[in-house]
Every structure is written in C-alpha cells, then in structure tokens.
Design a protein around this motif. Structure first.
Motif, PDB file in Angstrom:
ATOM      1  N   CYS A  17       0.891  -1.178  -0.076  1.00  8.74           N
ATOM      2  CA  CYS A  17       0.015   0.058  -0.018  1.00  8.74           C
ATOM      3  C   CYS A  17       0.927   1.512   0.072  1.00  8.74           C
ATOM      4  CB  CYS A  17      -0.960   0.068   1.371  1.00  8.74           C
ATOM      5  SG  CYS A  17      -0.130  -0.157   2.930  1.00  8.74           S
ATOM      6  N   LEU A  18       0.398   2.507   0.394  1.00  7.49           N
ATOM      7  CA  LEU A  18       1.207   3.573   0.362  1.00  7.49           C
ATOM      8  C   LEU A  18       2.344   3.503   1.543  1.00  7.49           C
ATOM      9  CD1 LEU A  18       2.015   6.484  -0.742  1.00  7.49           C
ATOM     10  CD2 LEU A  18      -0.134   7.338   0.807  1.00  7.49           C
ATOM     11  N   GLY A  19       1.721   3.564   2.852  1.00  4.03           N
ATOM     12  CA  GLY A  19       2.615   3.796   4.007  1.00  4.03           C
ATOM     13  C   GLY A  19       2.872   2.751   4.712  1.00  4.03           C
ATOM     14  N   ASN A  20       2.529   1.532   4.423  1.00  2.87           N
ATOM     15  CA  ASN A  20       2.621   0.148   4.966  1.00  2.87           C
ATOM     16  C   ASN A  20       2.294   0.064   6.405  1.00  2.87           C
ATOM     17  OD1 ASN A  20       5.502  -1.922   5.418  1.00  2.87           O
ATOM     18  ND2 ASN A  20       3.246  -2.497   5.166  1.00  2.87           N
ATOM     19  N   ILE A  21       1.189   1.037   6.893  1.00  2.00           N
ATOM     20  CA  ILE A  21       0.841   0.912   8.261  1.00  2.00           C
ATOM     21  C   ILE A  21      -0.660   0.678   8.599  1.00  2.00           C
ATOM     22  CG2 ILE A  21       2.510   2.516   9.138  1.00  2.00           C
ATOM     23  CD1 ILE A  21       0.693   4.810   9.085  1.00  2.00           C
ATOM     24  N   CYS A  22      -1.474   0.651   7.460  1.00  2.00           N
ATOM     25  CA  CYS A  22      -2.975   0.557   7.441  1.00  2.00           C
ATOM     26  C   CYS A  22      -3.196  -0.809   6.399  1.00  2.00           C
ATOM     27  CB  CYS A  22      -3.741   1.675   7.028  1.00  2.00           C
ATOM     28  SG  CYS A  22      -3.329   3.098   8.183  1.00  2.00           S
ATOM     29  N   ARG A  23      -3.318  -0.751   5.333  1.00  2.00           N
ATOM     30  CA  ARG A  23      -3.930  -1.734   4.606  1.00  2.00           C
ATOM     31  C   ARG A  23      -3.002  -2.811   4.341  1.00  2.00           C
ATOM     32  NH1 ARG A  23      -5.094   2.108  -0.343  1.00  2.00           N
ATOM     33  NH2 ARG A  23      -3.209   3.106   0.578  1.00  2.00           N
ATOM     34  N   SER A  24      -1.727  -2.649   3.970  1.00  2.00           N
ATOM     35  CA  SER A  24      -1.019  -3.894   3.641  1.00  2.00           C
ATOM     36  C   SER A  24      -0.519  -4.780   4.824  1.00  2.00           C
ATOM     37  CB  SER A  24       0.365  -3.510   2.694  1.00  2.00           C
ATOM     38  OG  SER A  24       1.003  -2.750   3.362  1.00  2.00           O
ATOM     39  N   THR A  51       4.823   2.111  -0.721  1.00  2.00           N
ATOM     40  CA  THR A  51       5.760   2.654  -1.717  1.00  2.00           C
ATOM     41  C   THR A  51       6.193   3.999  -1.342  1.00  2.00           C
ATOM     42  OG1 THR A  51       3.488   3.565  -2.314  1.00  2.00           O
ATOM     43  CG2 THR A  51       4.097   2.014  -3.577  1.00  2.00           C
ATOM     44  N   TYR A  52       5.759   4.326  -0.186  1.00  2.00           N
ATOM     45  CA  TYR A  52       6.358   5.866   0.444  1.00  2.00           C
ATOM     46  C   TYR A  52       7.040   5.104   1.632  1.00  2.00           C
ATOM     47  CZ  TYR A  52       5.822   9.706   3.819  1.00  2.00           C
ATOM     48  OH  TYR A  52       6.125  10.513   4.712  1.00  2.00           O
ATOM     49  N   GLY A  53       8.266   5.621   2.159  1.00  2.00           N
ATOM     50  CA  GLY A  53       9.070   4.968   3.323  1.00  2.00           C
ATOM     51  C   GLY A  53       9.007   5.874   4.457  1.00  2.00           C
ATOM     52  N   ASP A 134      -7.890   3.862   0.855  1.00  2.00           N
ATOM     53  CA  ASP A 134      -6.926   4.421   2.155  1.00  2.00           C
ATOM     54  C   ASP A 134      -7.927   4.826   3.259  1.00  2.00           C
ATOM     55  OD1 ASP A 134      -5.299   5.884   3.435  1.00  2.00           O
ATOM     56  OD2 ASP A 134      -4.278   7.091   1.904  1.00  2.00           O
ATOM     57  N   PRO A 135      -7.622   4.206   4.467  1.00  2.00           N
ATOM     58  CA  PRO A 135      -8.586   4.582   5.655  1.00  2.00           C
ATOM     59  C   PRO A 135      -7.865   5.727   6.503  1.00  2.00           C
ATOM     60  CG  PRO A 135      -7.104   2.555   6.119  1.00  2.00           C
ATOM     61  CD  PRO A 135      -7.033   3.020   4.746  1.00  2.00           C
ATOM     62  N   TYR A 136      -6.690   6.087   6.116  1.00  2.00           N
ATOM     63  CA  TYR A 136      -5.802   7.006   7.088  1.00  2.00           C
ATOM     64  C   TYR A 136      -6.503   8.268   7.258  1.00  2.00           C
ATOM     65  CZ  TYR A 136      -1.634   9.108   8.640  1.00  2.00           C
ATOM     66  OH  TYR A 136      -0.394   9.371   9.399  1.00  2.00           O
ATOM     67  N   TYR A 137      -7.199   8.924   6.387  1.00  2.00           N
ATOM     68  CA  TYR A 137      -8.172  10.145   7.097  1.00  2.00           C
ATOM     69  C   TYR A 137      -9.427   9.909   7.041  1.00  2.00           C
ATOM     70  CZ  TYR A 137      -3.611  12.302   5.384  1.00  2.00           C
ATOM     71  OH  TYR A 137      -2.244  12.671   5.469  1.00  2.00           O
ATOM     72  N   GLU A 138      -9.821   8.615   7.322  1.00  2.00           N
ATOM     73  CA  GLU A 138     -11.138   8.382   7.374  1.00  2.00           C
ATOM     74  C   GLU A 138     -11.397   7.963   9.109  1.00  2.00           C
ATOM     75  OE1 GLU A 138     -13.240   8.328   5.144  1.00  2.00           O
ATOM     76  OE2 GLU A 138     -12.011   8.838   3.517  1.00  2.00           O
TER      77      GLU A 138
HETATM   78  P1  4NP Z   1      -1.777   2.768   4.115  1.00  2.00           P
HETATM   79  O1  4NP Z   1      -2.603   4.107   4.777  1.00  2.00           O
HETATM   80  O2  4NP Z   1      -1.202   3.092   2.603  1.00  2.00           O
HETATM   81  O3  4NP Z   1      -2.911   1.929   3.971  1.00  2.00           O
HETATM   82  O4  4NP Z   1      -0.623   2.284   5.074  1.00  2.00           O
HETATM   83  C1  4NP Z   1      -1.424   5.337   4.627  1.00  2.00           C
HETATM   84  C2  4NP Z   1      -0.625   5.568   5.916  1.00  2.00           C
HETATM   85  C3  4NP Z   1      -0.016   6.753   5.943  1.00  2.00           C
HETATM   86  C4  4NP Z   1      -0.414   7.574   4.983  1.00  2.00           C
HETATM   87  C5  4NP Z   1      -1.272   7.688   3.860  1.00  2.00           C
HETATM   88  C6  4NP Z   1      -2.043   6.496   4.000  1.00  2.00           C
HETATM   89  N1  4NP Z   1       0.422   8.957   4.956  1.00  2.00           N
HETATM   90  O5  4NP Z   1      -0.035   9.804   4.274  1.00  2.00           O
HETATM   91  O6  4NP Z   1       1.179   9.109   5.841  1.00  2.00           O
END
Ligand code: 4NP
Length: 171
Positions: A17-24, A51-53, A134-138
């Motif tokens: 996923c993007l941040g590797n802290i929620c979905r993946s 994909t973002y570190g 992406d649930p991060y801002y939800e």
């Molecule tokens: P994830 O969620 O890709 O499911 O881990 C996110 C985690 C962090 C951020 C965005 C999405 N962020 O913007 O830091």
C-alpha cells in the motif's frame, strides 16, 4: 503446474500500500492467519511494504491494530519501503489501489516484475469495490471497511492459489 515438494522455495506473496501501516500489514496478517488455520503456513512467505518510506520502522496505525485485534488479528509488522529486490524475491506483489499500482510499477526493475503485479480487488467475489480505499484520513468505519474487503479478497486469493496448485485444496 507441477506439484510442490519440500525442497521447493516457498511461494512468496507481498502486499503493498502507500504507508505500509494500514492496509498492507492488515492484509499480510489476515492472509497469514488464513494459511495457519488451513495448516499450510509453511508453504508461503508473506510480507508487506509501502511505496512511501516515511513510516519505515513504525508499527501499524493504532486504529488498524485496534480494529484488526477485535477480529483476532495481531499486527506486529514494522513498516518498510518496497524495493526492486522485492520483485525478484516474491511471486506476487499485490497492491491496494491504482496509485499504489503506478508507484510500484515505477519501482519494478523489468517486464517480468510487472507481470507479478496484481490488485487486491482482482480476487474479490461479491463487493463492488475496484480498490481497497485508503482509511488514513477516515473514521473507524473506514478501517472496518478495509478489513471486510481484505477478508473477502483473501478468500479469493486463497482459492486462486489452490486452483494453481500452490496450495492444497482445503475441505
Ligand atoms: P496505508 O495508509 O497506505 O494503507 O498504510 C496510509 C498511511 C499513511 C499515509 C497515507 C496512507 N500518510 O499519508 O502518511
């Protein structure tokens, strides 16, 4: 496809996923739990990456740990960034949304690697979602939706691996 035997390298599945802290990291643990329940955990190497570190080294988001914990999934993964080498090591690289797909494609070192890219919703059965949002801002309901979708897609992924004789068919 040939039957697997004990000398074979493990089949590798990487969730991205993007941040590797929620979905993946949730996908990783839901899949691992599923494999464990079927008694085939040792056949598959499961991991996740982003994909973002920017969150590298972090535990999964507290909201995801809490919601996943309510369903019996204990998330202990430490976030890391997707690398070129991941495409050599893993057989399937499964992303959550189009943005992940595009970013992962840019990290993939060659055409063969691009053939390993899948979308999580390729394995859905009943839901209408074409991505895992992406649930991060939800709110917390966004995290519950993600876990619902991941459980559904992981059922489908497990069936695909059984059809491909990567996993034995379960009862
Ligand atoms: P994830 O969620 O890709 O499911 O881990 C996110 C985690 C962090 C951020 C965005 C999405 N962020 O913007 O830091």
């Amino acid at each position: 496809m040939a039957e697997r035997n004990e000398t074979d390298k493990k089949y590798g599945v990487l969730f991205v996923c993007l941040g590797n802290i929620c979905r993946s990291p949730a996908a990783e643990e839901i899949f691992r739990t599923r494999l464990r329940r079927q008694g085939v955990e040792e056949l598959v190497e499961v991991d996740s990456a982003g994909t973002y570190g920017g969150h590298a080294g972090d535990l999964p988001d507290e909201r995801m740990r809490s919601e996943a914990g309510k369903r019996g999934y204990k998330l202990t993964h430490r976030a890391r960034r997707l690398t070129e080498d991941d495409f050599r090591k893993f057989d399937m690289v499964i992303v959550m949304d189009d943005s992940n797909y595009e970013r992962a494609s840019r990290i993939a070192p060659d055409i063969e690697s691009l053939n390993k890219l899948y979308r999580m919703t390729d394995f859905k059965s009943v839901s209408r979602w074409d991505h895992v949002p992406d649930p991060y801002y939800e709110g917390i309901e966004g995290f519950r939706l993600v876990i619902d979708l991941l459980e559904e897609c992981i059922d489908g992924l497990t069936c695909k691996l059984e059809e491909d004789n990567i996993l034995p068919r379960h009862a």
